[in-house]
Design a protein around this motif. Structure first.
Motif, PDB file in Angstrom:
ATOM      1  N   UNK A  26       0.844  -1.193   0.000  1.00 25.62           N
ATOM      2  CA  UNK A  26       0.000   0.000   0.000  1.00 25.62           C
ATOM      3  C   UNK A  26       0.873   1.234   0.000  1.00 25.62           C
ATOM      4  N   UNK A  27       0.523   2.187  -0.827  1.00 23.65           N
ATOM      5  CA  UNK A  27       1.227   3.466  -0.855  1.00 23.65           C
ATOM      6  C   UNK A  27       0.201   4.572  -0.913  1.00 23.65           C
ATOM      7  N   UNK A  28       0.238   5.467   0.062  1.00 22.39           N
ATOM      8  CA  UNK A  28      -0.662   6.607   0.043  1.00 22.39           C
ATOM      9  C   UNK A  28      -0.290   7.499  -1.138  1.00 22.39           C
ATOM     10  N   UNK A  29      -1.277   7.923  -1.906  1.00 20.94           N
ATOM     11  CA  UNK A  29      -1.027   8.726  -3.096  1.00 20.94           C
ATOM     12  C   UNK A  29      -1.183  10.205  -2.774  1.00 20.94           C
ATOM     13  N   UNK A  30      -0.187  10.997  -3.125  1.00 15.04           N
ATOM     14  CA  UNK A  30      -0.225  12.431  -2.881  1.00 15.04           C
ATOM     15  C   UNK A  30       0.224  13.164  -4.138  1.00 15.04           C
ATOM     16  N   UNK A  31      -0.499  14.225  -4.486  1.00 10.82           N
ATOM     17  CA  UNK A  31      -0.014  15.110  -5.538  1.00 10.82           C
ATOM     18  C   UNK A  31       1.212  15.849  -5.008  1.00 10.82           C
ATOM     19  N   UNK A  32       2.231  16.023  -5.852  1.00 11.60           N
ATOM     20  CA  UNK A  32       3.484  16.623  -5.408  1.00 11.60           C
ATOM     21  C   UNK A  32       3.545  18.077  -5.854  1.00 11.60           C
TER      22      UNK A  32
ATOM     23  N   UNK B 245      -2.860  27.411  -7.379  1.00  5.26           N
ATOM     24  CA  UNK B 245      -2.502  26.030  -7.052  1.00  5.26           C
ATOM     25  C   UNK B 245      -2.513  25.680  -5.572  1.00  5.26           C
ATOM     26  N   UNK B 246      -2.718  26.658  -4.702  1.00  5.21           N
ATOM     27  CA  UNK B 246      -2.672  26.382  -3.264  1.00  5.21           C
ATOM     28  C   UNK B 246      -3.679  27.253  -2.537  1.00  5.21           C
ATOM     29  N   UNK B 247      -4.201  26.731  -1.420  1.00  7.75           N
ATOM     30  CA  UNK B 247      -4.976  27.537  -0.483  1.00  7.75           C
ATOM     31  C   UNK B 247      -4.317  27.434   0.885  1.00  7.75           C
ATOM     32  N   UNK B 248      -4.508  28.484   1.697  1.00  5.22           N
ATOM     33  CA  UNK B 248      -3.867  28.542   3.007  1.00  5.22           C
ATOM     34  C   UNK B 248      -4.906  28.874   4.068  1.00  5.22           C
ATOM     35  N   UNK B 249      -4.916  28.072   5.133  1.00  2.00           N
ATOM     36  CA  UNK B 249      -5.930  28.164   6.171  1.00  2.00           C
ATOM     37  C   UNK B 249      -5.275  28.290   7.538  1.00  2.00           C
ATOM     38  N   UNK B 250      -5.914  29.043   8.420  1.00  7.46           N
ATOM     39  CA  UNK B 250      -5.499  29.041   9.816  1.00  7.46           C
ATOM     40  C   UNK B 250      -5.778  27.655  10.396  1.00  7.46           C
ATOM     41  N   UNK B 251      -4.795  27.067  11.075  1.00  5.93           N
ATOM     42  CA  UNK B 251      -4.941  25.684  11.533  1.00  5.93           C
ATOM     43  C   UNK B 251      -6.019  25.529  12.600  1.00  5.93           C
ATOM     44  N   UNK B 252      -6.515  26.635  13.162  1.00  7.51           N
ATOM     45  CA  UNK B 252      -7.585  26.577  14.156  1.00  7.51           C
ATOM     46  C   UNK B 252      -8.961  26.856  13.551  1.00  7.51           C
ATOM     47  N   UNK B 253      -9.061  26.851  12.235  1.00  3.49           N
ATOM     48  CA  UNK B 253     -10.324  27.137  11.563  1.00  3.49           C
ATOM     49  C   UNK B 253     -11.367  26.067  11.884  1.00  3.49           C
ATOM     50  N   UNK B 254     -12.576  26.507  12.150  1.00  4.11           N
ATOM     51  CA  UNK B 254     -13.679  25.595  12.436  1.00  4.11           C
ATOM     52  C   UNK B 254     -13.999  24.747  11.207  1.00  4.11           C
TER      53      UNK B 254
ATOM     54  N   UNK C 238     -11.893  19.127   0.697  1.00  9.12           N
ATOM     55  CA  UNK C 238     -12.458  19.668  -0.537  1.00  9.12           C
ATOM     56  C   UNK C 238     -11.359  20.237  -1.428  1.00  9.12           C
ATOM     57  N   UNK C 239     -10.434  20.990  -0.842  1.00 10.83           N
ATOM     58  CA  UNK C 239      -9.324  21.537  -1.631  1.00 10.83           C
ATOM     59  C   UNK C 239      -8.508  20.417  -2.271  1.00 10.83           C
ATOM     60  N   UNK C 240      -8.236  19.372  -1.509  1.00 13.99           N
ATOM     61  CA  UNK C 240      -7.469  18.244  -2.045  1.00 13.99           C
ATOM     62  C   UNK C 240      -8.225  17.544  -3.171  1.00 13.99           C
ATOM     63  N   UNK C 241      -9.556  17.476  -3.063  1.00 13.73           N
ATOM     64  CA  UNK C 241     -10.339  16.824  -4.115  1.00 13.73           C
ATOM     65  C   UNK C 241     -10.240  17.575  -5.436  1.00 13.73           C
TER      66      UNK C 241
ATOM     67  N   UNK D 226      -3.038  22.287  -3.442  1.00  9.75           N
ATOM     68  CA  UNK D 226      -2.190  22.090  -2.274  1.00  9.75           C
ATOM     69  C   UNK D 226      -2.747  22.898  -1.106  1.00  9.75           C
ATOM     70  N   UNK D 227      -2.336  22.532   0.114  1.00 15.11           N
ATOM     71  CA  UNK D 227      -2.838  23.191   1.324  1.00 15.11           C
ATOM     72  C   UNK D 227      -1.673  23.524   2.245  1.00 15.11           C
ATOM     73  N   UNK D 228      -1.652  24.772   2.718  1.00 13.70           N
ATOM     74  CA  UNK D 228      -0.734  25.198   3.775  1.00 13.70           C
ATOM     75  C   UNK D 228      -1.560  25.620   4.979  1.00 13.70           C
TER      76      UNK D 228
END
Length: 514
Positions: free
Chosen positions: A13-19, A229-238, A246-249, A253-255
């Protein structure tokens, strides 16, 4: 005693991630499951958002490089036909507009620095100014032209340009059209969001009928359609899990920004879900420098601590399929049965507290998922993370979300009016508790419980520490019981304390002092 027949198949098994970082020659760290995660040095040109001289600015950048940061975050403000490196805008009529000492260094002087130019770190540029159609083209062309002239867009290099303002990103994208296709591909554009994001009215046909989360995800879809190509969210976001999945779908990318306290905890729980984490110093009850936090977060990214990683967001768990999870060596597949195992829910529409798949547990039907026996290292403890939506806060006195509590191990559960996380140390369970009245049945929560073998038993909900941690010293007692999701194990084949709610993710890791 209930006897259940189930099959465990060991498969490759290998988890698939966009690079997202594939254009860079930098050797980014990979997680145990294969995800590539970059660590960003927050406001890496200064400390406490102070305006500094060129020499001081470069000193901080070099410190971030030496600490191992993958991304060097530099904030820039448009001013007087150039860009200056600083965090805050410049008020009109301020004396700062005339005094270079208070403006901050010119961006070109910073990017000319040989150590920065020749380093493998990725410039992570945040444009603070909102660029309009009248003068925005000048500032955008100046930035892109300078980066190109200084060699930041050559083969093996990438630059990420970020802003909270869509108009600014639009101007930068237009300026990129003057470059070759290869060089355009080396500039990645990122849309940052504030925690109190307020959606544009045009995102909803009827603003009263469009919830904030739905509008937020519509804006993320607009980011994709605009070619960013990327969205950035506060890690404490509700309800952050819904936004991330959803962004990954969409292939974005997500920061996550900006992690200060216990950077190791959040690096551990998000390392398989995102592409970057922004780290800074912490100033809580104990101080830790930005550089130390960066080093610790990096050490956690590739640390082989995984005992259990389950994410149902992308799984189609039906009567004819398998539930996939990962331990430290392989993927195991468990066949779903009609009795005892939870049902499955898929939320494919935006605006929900989760996006994708989840397991639905019903305590009245005694649902559970029994996994493997995974113990902590000698002298250490556990990190336990779950993404949970609650269906019931009443009924039986205890509802186990995920547990290995059988005269040993850990428990994350609802009990006696509290959410609590506990570990068995020195012959007894020690719990940190948080009143369940702080939860509802609408939102989904990121819950983390941590004990490292010496110190406090701690818990976080949506990135904020809750409860009063009991101080304990000693390793968590080992047992031979399995990890069970949705119930509490009693030996290998029995369960109790069943849970009602939806669970999308569960992560269990061996955890020691960092």
């Amino acid at each position: 005693m209930r006897f259940l027949l189930f099959f465990i198949l060991l498969v490759s098994f290998q988890v698939s991630h966009a690079d997202f970082w594939s254009g860079s020659s930098r050797n980014f760290l990979r997680t145990q499951l294969g995800n590539k995660v970059a660590i960003s040095c927050h406001n890496c040109y200064a400390i406490d958002n102070k305006v500094l001289s060129l020499e001081e600015t470069l000193s901080y950048i070099h410190s971030g490089q030496a600490a191992g940061a993958d991304l060097i975050e530099i904030d820039m403000v448009a001013h007087n036909n150039s860009w200056v490196v600083r965090h805050d805008g410049i008020p009109k009529g301020s004396s700062e507009t005339e005094d270079p000492e208070y403006l901050g260094p010119d961006f070109e002087l910073v990017f000319q620095d040989s150590a920065f130019r020749n380093g493998s770190q990725v410039p992570f540029i945040e444009l603070k100014s909102k660029l309009g159609p009248n003068v925005g083209d000048h500032y955008a062309n100046l930035l892109i032209g300078t980066l190109n002239d200084l060699g930041y867009l050559e083969s093996g290099k990438i630059v990420v340009i970020r802003s909270f303002h869509l108009d600014t990103l639009k101007e930068i994208k237009t300026a990129l059209s003057g470059l070759t296709a290869q060089k355009q591909s080396r500039v990645k554009l990122s849309r940052a969001y504030r925690t109190n994001f307020e959606p544009d009215v045009e995102l909803c046909e009827n603003s009263e009928a469009c919830g904030k989360l739905e509008a937020w995800q519509k804006d993320i879809a607009r980011v994709k359609s605009n070619g960013y190509e990327m969205v950035e969210l506060n890690f404490q976001t509700k309800n952050i899990a819904s936004l991330i999945e959803y962004a990954k779908s969409l292939g974005l990318a997500v920061n996550l920004w900006t992690i200060r306290d216990y950077s190791e905890v959040f690096a551990a729980i998000f390392r398989e879900s995102v592409d970057a984490l922004t780290i800074d110093q912490n100033k809580g009850q104990w101080e830790r420098s930005r550089e130390t936090n960066i080093r610790i977060a990096r050490s956690v990214i590739s640390d082989p601590t995984n005992i259990l990683h389950l994410n149902m967001a992308g799984q189609n768990y039906t009567n004819s399929n398998y539930l996939n999870y990962v331990d430290q060596t392989a993927s195991r597949q468990i066949y779903r049965f009609s009795n005892g195992h939870p049902s499955w829910e898929w939320l494919g529409a935006i605006g929900e507290d989760r996006f994708g798949g989840s397991l639905i547990f019903d305590k009245n039907n005694a649902h559970f998922v029994r996994l493997h026996d995974g113990d902590n290292n000698s002298g250490e403890g556990f990190l336990v993370h779950a993404v949970v939506n609650f269906d019931s806060f009443s009924g039986s006195p205890t509802q186990a979300i995920v547990s290995k509590a059988d005269t040993g191990g850990f428990a994350l559960e609802l009990s006696g009016g509290y959410l609590r996380f506990g570990v068995h140390v020195n012959g007894a369970y020690h719990y940190v508790k948080y009143p369940q009245q702080n939860f509802n049945g609408t939102d989904t929560y990121q819950i983390v419980g941590v004990y490292d073998g010496s110190g406090g038993v701690r818990m976080w909900v949506d990135g904020k520490e809750v409860g009063t941690p009991p101080v304990v010293d000693g390793e968590v007692t080992k047992n031979n019981s399995p990890i069970v999701i949705g119930a509490d194990p009693q030996g290998w084949s029995n369960q109790r304390f069943f849970f009602s709610g939806k669970i999308q993710q569960v992560n269990v890791q061996r955890w020691g002092h960092h």
